[in-house]
Scaffold this motif. Sequence first.
Motif, PDB file in Angstrom:
ATOM      1  N   ILE A 121       0.844  -1.196   0.000  1.00 26.09           N
ATOM      2  CA  ILE A 121       0.000   0.000   0.000  1.00 26.09           C
ATOM      3  C   ILE A 121       0.886   1.254   0.000  1.00 26.09           C
ATOM      4  CG2 ILE A 121      -1.683   1.340   1.331  1.00 26.09           C
ATOM      5  CD1 ILE A 121      -2.779  -1.302   2.388  1.00 26.09           C
ATOM      6  N   GLN A 122       0.629   2.149  -0.920  1.00 24.81           N
ATOM      7  CA  GLN A 122       1.425   3.360  -1.017  1.00 24.81           C
ATOM      8  C   GLN A 122       1.088   4.318   0.124  1.00 24.81           C
ATOM      9  OE1 GLN A 122       3.968   4.108  -3.273  1.00 24.81           O
ATOM     10  NE2 GLN A 122       3.706   1.918  -3.657  1.00 24.81           N
ATOM     11  N   PRO A 123       2.097   4.930   0.733  1.00 22.82           N
ATOM     12  CA  PRO A 123       1.819   5.880   1.810  1.00 22.82           C
ATOM     13  C   PRO A 123       1.082   7.108   1.306  1.00 22.82           C
ATOM     14  CG  PRO A 123       4.144   5.968   1.182  1.00 22.82           C
ATOM     15  CD  PRO A 123       3.540   4.795   0.468  1.00 22.82           C
ATOM     16  N   VAL A 124       0.300   7.709   2.188  1.00 16.06           N
ATOM     17  CA  VAL A 124      -0.436   8.921   1.844  1.00 16.06           C
ATOM     18  C   VAL A 124       0.523  10.064   1.568  1.00 16.06           C
ATOM     19  CG1 VAL A 124      -2.078  10.632   2.717  1.00 16.06           C
ATOM     20  CG2 VAL A 124      -2.439   8.202   3.183  1.00 16.06           C
ATOM     21  N   GLY A 125       1.566  10.156   2.366  1.00 14.54           N
ATOM     22  CA  GLY A 125       2.546  11.226   2.238  1.00 14.54           C
ATOM     23  C   GLY A 125       3.602  11.066   3.312  1.00 14.54           C
ATOM     24  N   THR A 126       4.592  11.947   3.284  1.00 11.84           N
ATOM     25  CA  THR A 126       5.695  11.901   4.247  1.00 11.84           C
ATOM     26  C   THR A 126       5.675  13.158   5.108  1.00 11.84           C
ATOM     27  OG1 THR A 126       7.041  10.612   2.707  1.00 11.84           O
ATOM     28  CG2 THR A 126       8.203  11.716   4.511  1.00 11.84           C
ATOM     29  N   VAL A 127       5.834  12.960   6.405  1.00 12.01           N
ATOM     30  CA  VAL A 127       5.801  14.070   7.358  1.00 12.01           C
ATOM     31  C   VAL A 127       7.059  14.047   8.216  1.00 12.01           C
ATOM     32  CG1 VAL A 127       4.436  15.281   9.097  1.00 12.01           C
ATOM     33  CG2 VAL A 127       3.301  13.714   7.508  1.00 12.01           C
ATOM     34  N   VAL A 235      -6.318  13.838  16.237  1.00 14.63           N
ATOM     35  CA  VAL A 235      -7.270  13.594  15.139  1.00 14.63           C
ATOM     36  C   VAL A 235      -7.268  14.778  14.182  1.00 14.63           C
ATOM     37  CG1 VAL A 235      -9.696  13.222  14.564  1.00 14.63           C
ATOM     38  CG2 VAL A 235      -8.705  12.101  16.570  1.00 14.63           C
ATOM     39  N   GLY A 236      -7.290  15.978  14.741  1.00 20.11           N
ATOM     40  CA  GLY A 236      -7.241  17.176  13.913  1.00 20.11           C
ATOM     41  C   GLY A 236      -5.954  17.287  13.138  1.00 20.11           C
ATOM     42  N   CYS A 237      -4.857  16.784  13.706  1.00 17.01           N
ATOM     43  CA  CYS A 237      -3.563  16.809  13.015  1.00 17.01           C
ATOM     44  C   CYS A 237      -3.632  16.003  11.724  1.00 17.01           C
ATOM     45  CB  CYS A 237      -2.478  16.259  13.940  1.00 17.01           C
ATOM     46  SG  CYS A 237      -0.843  16.147  13.184  1.00 17.01           S
ATOM     47  N   VAL A 238      -4.264  14.845  11.779  1.00 19.79           N
ATOM     48  CA  VAL A 238      -4.394  14.011  10.578  1.00 19.79           C
ATOM     49  C   VAL A 238      -5.262  14.712   9.535  1.00 19.79           C
ATOM     50  CG1 VAL A 238      -5.258  11.828   9.675  1.00 19.79           C
ATOM     51  CG2 VAL A 238      -4.043  11.878  11.853  1.00 19.79           C
ATOM     52  N   GLU A 239      -6.360  15.284   9.975  1.00 19.83           N
ATOM     53  CA  GLU A 239      -7.242  15.998   9.052  1.00 19.83           C
ATOM     54  C   GLU A 239      -6.508  17.170   8.402  1.00 19.83           C
ATOM     55  OE1 GLU A 239     -10.477  17.045  11.565  1.00 19.83           O
ATOM     56  OE2 GLU A 239     -11.384  15.039  11.548  1.00 19.83           O
ATOM     57  N   LEU A 240      -5.735  17.898   9.203  1.00 14.43           N
ATOM     58  CA  LEU A 240      -4.970  19.031   8.677  1.00 14.43           C
ATOM     59  C   LEU A 240      -3.916  18.564   7.684  1.00 14.43           C
ATOM     60  CD1 LEU A 240      -4.164  22.033   8.723  1.00 14.43           C
ATOM     61  CD2 LEU A 240      -2.733  21.525  10.717  1.00 14.43           C
ATOM     62  N   ALA A 241      -3.215  17.485   8.011  1.00 12.85           N
ATOM     63  CA  ALA A 241      -2.174  16.979   7.116  1.00 12.85           C
ATOM     64  C   ALA A 241      -2.755  16.592   5.766  1.00 12.85           C
ATOM     65  CB  ALA A 241      -1.475  15.788   7.756  1.00 12.85           C
ATOM     66  N   ASN A 242      -3.887  15.926   5.779  1.00 10.70           N
ATOM     67  CA  ASN A 242      -4.532  15.553   4.510  1.00 10.70           C
ATOM     68  C   ASN A 242      -4.934  16.778   3.708  1.00 10.70           C
ATOM     69  OD1 ASN A 242      -4.717  12.596   4.281  1.00 10.70           O
ATOM     70  ND2 ASN A 242      -5.890  12.700   6.180  1.00 10.70           N
ATOM     71  N   ARG A 243      -5.495  17.776   4.388  1.00 14.17           N
ATOM     72  CA  ARG A 243      -5.928  18.997   3.689  1.00 14.17           C
ATOM     73  C   ARG A 243      -4.735  19.741   3.095  1.00 14.17           C
ATOM     74  NH1 ARG A 243      -6.313  24.180   5.334  1.00 14.17           N
ATOM     75  NH2 ARG A 243      -6.208  23.717   7.562  1.00 14.17           N
ATOM     76  N   LEU A 244      -3.648  19.819   3.842  1.00 17.74           N
ATOM     77  CA  LEU A 244      -2.477  20.553   3.356  1.00 17.74           C
ATOM     78  C   LEU A 244      -1.818  19.851   2.175  1.00 17.74           C
ATOM     79  CD1 LEU A 244      -0.833  21.786   6.682  1.00 17.74           C
ATOM     80  CD2 LEU A 244      -2.234  23.085   5.069  1.00 17.74           C
ATOM     81  N   LEU A 245      -1.859  18.527   2.168  1.00 15.57           N
ATOM     82  CA  LEU A 245      -1.325  17.802   1.008  1.00 15.57           C
ATOM     83  C   LEU A 245      -2.109  18.135  -0.253  1.00 15.57           C
ATOM     84  CD1 LEU A 245      -0.388  14.143   2.024  1.00 15.57           C
ATOM     85  CD2 LEU A 245       1.129  15.981   1.307  1.00 15.57           C
ATOM     86  N   VAL A 246      -3.427  18.201  -0.120  1.00 13.79           N
ATOM     87  CA  VAL A 246      -4.268  18.549  -1.269  1.00 13.79           C
ATOM     88  C   VAL A 246      -3.947  19.974  -1.734  1.00 13.79           C
ATOM     89  CG1 VAL A 246      -6.636  19.001  -2.011  1.00 13.79           C
ATOM     90  CG2 VAL A 246      -6.127  16.980  -0.631  1.00 13.79           C
ATOM     91  N   GLU A 247      -3.813  20.905  -0.782  1.00 11.89           N
ATOM     92  CA  GLU A 247      -3.496  22.284  -1.135  1.00 11.89           C
ATOM     93  C   GLU A 247      -2.153  22.380  -1.863  1.00 11.89           C
ATOM     94  OE1 GLU A 247      -3.664  24.826   2.236  1.00 11.89           O
ATOM     95  OE2 GLU A 247      -5.788  24.469   2.640  1.00 11.89           O
ATOM     96  N   LEU A 248      -1.154  21.667  -1.351  1.00 12.21           N
ATOM     97  CA  LEU A 248       0.162  21.721  -1.965  1.00 12.21           C
ATOM     98  C   LEU A 248       0.127  21.174  -3.389  1.00 12.21           C
ATOM     99  CD1 LEU A 248       3.150  22.422  -1.520  1.00 12.21           C
ATOM    100  CD2 LEU A 248       3.487  20.087  -0.684  1.00 12.21           C
TER     101      LEU A 248
END
Length: 254
Positions: A121-127, A235-248
């Motif tokens: 499974i491919q990772p969502v992103g790297t932090v 929980v909010g951190c995960v939601e924020l990370a997903n949103r910021l990836l989309v923005e980037l």
Amino acid sequence: MAELNDIANDFIKDEIEEFIERPNERTRIIDAFARATPAMQEISAALIDGDNGTVDTLTRAALDDGIEALEVMDDGLINGMSIVGIKFRENFIFVPEVLACARAMKAGMAHIAPILSASGIQPVGTVIMGTVKGDLHDIGKNLCIMMLRGAGFVVHDLGVDTSEDEFMDAVEEHEAPLVGMSALLTTTMPNMGKTIDAFIDNDLREDVKIMVGGASVTQEFADDMGADGTAEDAVGCVELANRLLVELKQEQEA
């Protein structure tokens, strides 16, 4: 919309009734647990109780019964940790209890991580995550890391007392699009701004989204420091990370 009585596990229902006060969080958590099977709710209950032995046993049994690893992780471990994160944020529990819950989640993830890795499974992103220079507090950061990893992110933890250069070097080494900075002390919070300034000075700022967090960090402070966002809990951190990836991604495609 699910209701509290749609949840089979009495312990989970009592936890939500007693500790989850914000209406939006209450709705989200009730919905999540109502979708989970009784077996997954049992894993969540053991995790919230900090019982790492039971989480270990129940996780292994669920996987042996053919339940998908992602279901066990999402509906069992992450659901449980979402309640732990809120209880910690609201000062219903403190560091020793959180550490017990973290050990319980680690016990469950020890069975799940190899399965997910082998599945390709491919990772969502790297932090890149770290507590800023001068600050040695890491409980909140570690909760966020657990939740991010559970949500499919690859996380490189720089630990505590992290300098500007360490953040930048890690971003370049791992080609990470996201950085998370934590600070508990008001005296160290300005180091978030200094780190962001260092990214600007080294022409790295446009390539990365920066999250900041900590007990005293507000949205106003995050804006003043030049961060891209903040969250109140893991929980909010995960939601924020997903949103910021989309923005980037949108910015890079523009």
